[in-house]
Structure formats: structure tokens, C-alpha cells
Design a protein around this motif. Structure first.
Motif, PDB file in Angstrom:
ATOM      1  N   PHE A 172       2.318   9.980   3.370  1.00  0.00           N
ATOM      2  CA  PHE A 172       3.426  10.381   2.505  1.00  0.00           C
ATOM      3  C   PHE A 172       3.826  11.787   2.907  1.00  0.00           C
ATOM      4  CE2 PHE A 172       5.486  12.076  -1.236  1.00  0.00           C
ATOM      5  CZ  PHE A 172       6.177  10.995  -1.758  1.00  0.00           C
ATOM      6  N   LYS A 173       5.131  12.031   3.054  1.00  0.00           N
ATOM      7  CA  LYS A 173       5.620  13.336   3.496  1.00  0.00           C
ATOM      8  C   LYS A 173       6.328  14.060   2.363  1.00  0.00           C
ATOM      9  CE  LYS A 173       9.506  13.757   5.541  1.00  0.00           C
ATOM     10  NZ  LYS A 173      10.692  13.813   6.384  1.00  0.00           N
ATOM     11  N   ILE A 174       6.017  15.341   2.219  1.00  0.00           N
ATOM     12  CA  ILE A 174       6.762  16.221   1.319  1.00  0.00           C
ATOM     13  C   ILE A 174       7.343  17.316   2.203  1.00  0.00           C
ATOM     14  CG2 ILE A 174       6.624  17.883  -0.567  1.00  0.00           C
ATOM     15  CD1 ILE A 174       4.260  16.233  -1.680  1.00  0.00           C
ATOM     16  N   THR A 175       8.655  17.478   2.164  1.00  0.00           N
ATOM     17  CA  THR A 175       9.317  18.526   2.922  1.00  0.00           C
ATOM     18  C   THR A 175       9.739  19.630   1.959  1.00  0.00           C
ATOM     19  OG1 THR A 175      10.162  16.909   4.493  1.00  0.00           O
ATOM     20  CG2 THR A 175      11.278  19.031   4.434  1.00  0.00           C
ATOM     21  N   TYR A 176       9.543  20.861   2.366  1.00  0.00           N
ATOM     22  CA  TYR A 176       9.936  22.001   1.528  1.00  0.00           C
ATOM     23  C   TYR A 176      10.337  23.149   2.444  1.00  0.00           C
ATOM     24  CZ  TYR A 176       5.272  23.738   2.571  1.00  0.00           C
ATOM     25  OH  TYR A 176       4.147  24.171   3.216  1.00  0.00           O
ATOM     26  N   THR A 177      10.951  24.170   1.861  1.00  0.00           N
ATOM     27  CA  THR A 177      11.378  25.336   2.610  1.00  0.00           C
ATOM     28  C   THR A 177      10.735  26.570   2.019  1.00  0.00           C
ATOM     29  OG1 THR A 177      13.497  24.278   3.069  1.00  0.00           O
ATOM     30  CG2 THR A 177      13.394  26.672   3.377  1.00  0.00           C
ATOM     31  N   VAL A 178      10.204  27.439   2.882  1.00  0.00           N
ATOM     32  CA  VAL A 178       9.678  28.724   2.444  1.00  0.00           C
ATOM     33  C   VAL A 178      10.771  29.756   2.704  1.00  0.00           C
ATOM     34  CG1 VAL A 178       7.926  30.510   2.776  1.00  0.00           C
ATOM     35  CG2 VAL A 178       7.287  28.088   2.915  1.00  0.00           C
ATOM     36  N   MET A 179      11.184  30.441   1.642  1.00  0.00           N
ATOM     37  CA  MET A 179      12.252  31.430   1.688  1.00  0.00           C
ATOM     38  C   MET A 179      11.656  32.841   1.783  1.00  0.00           C
ATOM     39  SD  MET A 179      14.795  29.325   1.401  1.00  0.00           S
ATOM     40  CE  MET A 179      16.197  30.352   1.044  1.00  0.00           C
ATOM     41  N   GLU A 180      12.455  33.782   2.318  1.00  0.00           N
ATOM     42  CA  GLU A 180      12.004  35.178   2.366  1.00  0.00           C
ATOM     43  C   GLU A 180      11.994  35.786   0.995  1.00  0.00           C
ATOM     44  OE1 GLU A 180      13.385  37.811   5.488  1.00  0.00           O
ATOM     45  OE2 GLU A 180      14.234  36.076   6.503  1.00  0.00           O
ATOM     46  N   GLY A 222      10.953  28.977   6.632  1.00  0.00           N
ATOM     47  CA  GLY A 222      11.675  27.837   7.165  1.00  0.00           C
ATOM     48  C   GLY A 222      11.157  26.528   6.597  1.00  0.00           C
ATOM     49  N   ALA A 223      11.582  25.428   7.229  1.00  0.00           N
ATOM     50  CA  ALA A 223      11.214  24.092   6.768  1.00  0.00           C
ATOM     51  C   ALA A 223       9.764  23.788   7.134  1.00  0.00           C
ATOM     52  CB  ALA A 223      12.129  23.050   7.379  1.00  0.00           C
ATOM     53  N   GLU A 224       9.011  23.314   6.165  1.00  0.00           N
ATOM     54  CA  GLU A 224       7.616  22.962   6.372  1.00  0.00           C
ATOM     55  C   GLU A 224       7.357  21.570   5.821  1.00  0.00           C
ATOM     56  OE1 GLU A 224       5.895  27.497   6.440  1.00  0.00           O
ATOM     57  OE2 GLU A 224       5.050  26.127   4.972  1.00  0.00           O
ATOM     58  N   GLN A 225       6.226  20.995   6.210  1.00  0.00           N
ATOM     59  CA  GLN A 225       5.883  19.628   5.819  1.00  0.00           C
ATOM     60  C   GLN A 225       4.473  19.593   5.233  1.00  0.00           C
ATOM     61  OE1 GLN A 225       8.244  17.229   6.751  1.00  0.00           O
ATOM     62  NE2 GLN A 225       9.417  18.788   7.809  1.00  0.00           N
ATOM     63  N   ILE A 226       4.301  18.747   4.258  1.00  0.00           N
ATOM     64  CA  ILE A 226       2.975  18.371   3.789  1.00  0.00           C
ATOM     65  C   ILE A 226       2.848  16.883   4.089  1.00  0.00           C
ATOM     66  CG2 ILE A 226       1.487  17.989   1.768  1.00  0.00           C
ATOM     67  CD1 ILE A 226       1.756  20.926   2.366  1.00  0.00           C
ATOM     68  N   LEU A 227       1.807  16.499   4.804  1.00  0.00           N
ATOM     69  CA  LEU A 227       1.526  15.088   5.052  1.00  0.00           C
ATOM     70  C   LEU A 227       0.281  14.723   4.269  1.00  0.00           C
ATOM     71  CD1 LEU A 227       2.146  14.835   8.901  1.00  0.00           C
ATOM     72  CD2 LEU A 227       3.738  14.369   7.042  1.00  0.00           C
ATOM     73  N   ILE A 228       0.408  13.746   3.404  1.00  0.00           N
ATOM     74  CA  ILE A 228      -0.719  13.280   2.603  1.00  0.00           C
ATOM     75  C   ILE A 228      -1.129  11.929   3.174  1.00  0.00           C
ATOM     76  CG2 ILE A 228      -1.526  12.622   0.312  1.00  0.00           C
ATOM     77  CD1 ILE A 228       0.685  14.575  -0.752  1.00  0.00           C
ATOM     78  N   TYR A 259       0.843  -1.179   0.000  1.00  0.00           N
ATOM     79  CA  TYR A 259       0.000   0.000   0.000  1.00  0.00           C
ATOM     80  C   TYR A 259       0.884   1.237   0.000  1.00  0.00           C
ATOM     81  CZ  TYR A 259      -3.744   3.181   1.193  1.00  0.00           C
ATOM     82  OH  TYR A 259      -4.646   4.205   1.161  1.00  0.00           O
ATOM     83  N   LEU A 260       0.933   1.920  -1.103  1.00  0.00           N
ATOM     84  CA  LEU A 260       1.808   3.077  -1.225  1.00  0.00           C
ATOM     85  C   LEU A 260       1.077   4.280  -1.818  1.00  0.00           C
ATOM     86  CD1 LEU A 260       5.032   1.456  -2.687  1.00  0.00           C
ATOM     87  CD2 LEU A 260       4.676   2.243  -0.369  1.00  0.00           C
ATOM     88  N   ILE A 261       1.537   5.445  -1.407  1.00  0.00           N
ATOM     89  CA  ILE A 261       1.092   6.708  -1.979  1.00  0.00           C
ATOM     90  C   ILE A 261       2.266   7.245  -2.780  1.00  0.00           C
ATOM     91  CG2 ILE A 261       0.304   9.052  -1.482  1.00  0.00           C
ATOM     92  CD1 ILE A 261      -0.345   8.037   1.375  1.00  0.00           C
ATOM     93  N   THR A 262       1.998   7.787  -3.934  1.00  0.00           N
ATOM     94  CA  THR A 262       3.002   8.511  -4.692  1.00  0.00           C
ATOM     95  C   THR A 262       2.479   9.931  -4.823  1.00  0.00           C
ATOM     96  OG1 THR A 262       3.574   6.525  -5.917  1.00  0.00           O
ATOM     97  CG2 THR A 262       4.287   8.625  -6.847  1.00  0.00           C
ATOM     98  N   ALA A 263       3.311  10.914  -4.482  1.00  0.00           N
ATOM     99  CA  ALA A 263       2.864  12.300  -4.536  1.00  0.00           C
ATOM    100  C   ALA A 263       4.018  13.208  -4.913  1.00  0.00           C
ATOM    101  CB  ALA A 263       2.279  12.728  -3.195  1.00  0.00           C
ATOM    102  N   ALA A 264       3.672  14.357  -5.475  1.00  0.00           N
ATOM    103  CA  ALA A 264       4.665  15.359  -5.838  1.00  0.00           C
ATOM    104  C   ALA A 264       4.039  16.739  -5.702  1.00  0.00           C
ATOM    105  CB  ALA A 264       5.144  15.144  -7.265  1.00  0.00           C
TER     106      ALA A 264
END
Length: 170
Positions: free
Chosen positions: A162-170, A110-116, A30-35
């Protein structure tokens, strides 16, 4: 030069063990694929204020989904989803609400997360309350290294994250 060899003496044995290991790794069923994509359909992991993003999501089993954003301060925000059921193998793009965009607007950097979250039953999704906060250290502990996980319940449904990590810049 005689006697030099770029392969170790046990090269063939190591190669054989590696092939057996790779062949016998259990594959999660059982897998999620996300982008996360920008407005021009490029994969992104750095965002700036006013950037607009969307998510492409696919699952290997018919599932219900929910999308949680956790900002750098630990504030959580459930992103709106109009129709949260996805058939196995189908690729869906979110937001799926007419006249809705997902836009960086809060000025938190800074570093933020999206959890799907995906579950074979709506009961397997977390309660989507509009308020709440995670401590900064808890976010890292909760999401560090998570790509997908499987949970079976007494009610016989499965849930993955499924986790997507990203950074929000100034």
C-alpha cells in the motif's frame, strides 16, 4: 422546447452495462487499508519539519507488516515496528514502540512515499536493510499508481503493498 432530451437515446442500455460492469469487477481478496495521521488524528498529505505522524493500518488477512519510507532524494528508511503481526480486521496504530514517534527531521523537501508491506508469511516481506537508495525516477516508476497488489508464491503466501504519497514542505 419540444424535442430536447437531457438523456441520450441509449441511456438505459448504458446504465445497464455500467451496473453489470460494477457488479462483476473482481474484488482483490487481500487488501491493506492505511492512513497517515498527524498528532491530532487528522489525515495528512503535506508535512513540515518537526511534524509527528502515525499510521493506522488494517488488513483483510492475518499478516506481518513492514513500513518503508522513501524520501525525496531516494533514501530509504525502514520505520521501526515492535510487533509486526496484525490479525484480519484489526486496526493497529504505528509507531507501536513505547516512547517512539515518527517525526520529519531530515530537511529533505519534496514528494515522498511510504510503502506499507503486508504478507501472510514473514518470508513475503522485503529484507529490511538499513541502507540503500532509489534513483528519483525509479521511485516514481516503482510506486506510480500502486494501491495494493497481490503476489502468490510457490510457498503459498501472499504479499500486498500500500502506498501513501505525501509532500514535505519547507
Amino acid at each position: 422546447m419540444p424535442g430536447l432530451n437531457y438523456k441520450p437515446a441509449n441511456y438505459e442500455l448504458a446504465k445497464s452495462i455500467n451496473e453489470d460492469f460494477v457488479r462483476n469487477i473482481p474484488k482483490p481478496d487481500y487488501l491493506i487499508t492505511a492512513a497517515m495521521l498527524d498528532s491530532e488524528d487528522n489525515l495528512v498529505n503535506m508535512l513540515y519539519p518537526n511534524d509527528i505522524v502515525k499510521f493506522m493500518i488494517s488488513v483483510e488477512k492475518d499478516s506481518y507488516i513492514a513500513i518503508l519510507c522513501i524520501d525525496a532524494n531516494g533514501d530509504k528508511n525502514w520505520l521501526p515496528v515492535a510487533y509486526n503481526f496484525i490479525r484480519a480486521g484489526e486496526v493497529r496504530t504505528f509507531p507501536d514502540l513505547k516512547d517512539t514517534v515518527f517525526k520529519v527531521v531530515d530537511g529533505v523537501y519534496g514528494a515522498e512515499q511510504i510503502l506499507i508491506y503486508a504478507s501472510t508469511s514473514e518470508k513475503g516481506l522485503p529484507e529490511q536493510t538499513s541502507t540503500g537508495k532509489y534513483a528519483k525516477n525509479d521511485i516514481q516508476k516503482i510506486t506510480r499508481g500502486i494501491t495494493a497488489l497481490k503476489q502468490s508464491s510457490a510457498e503459498n503466501y501472499e504479499t500486498s503493498v500500500f502506498k501513501i504519497t505525501y509532500t514535505v514542505m519547507e
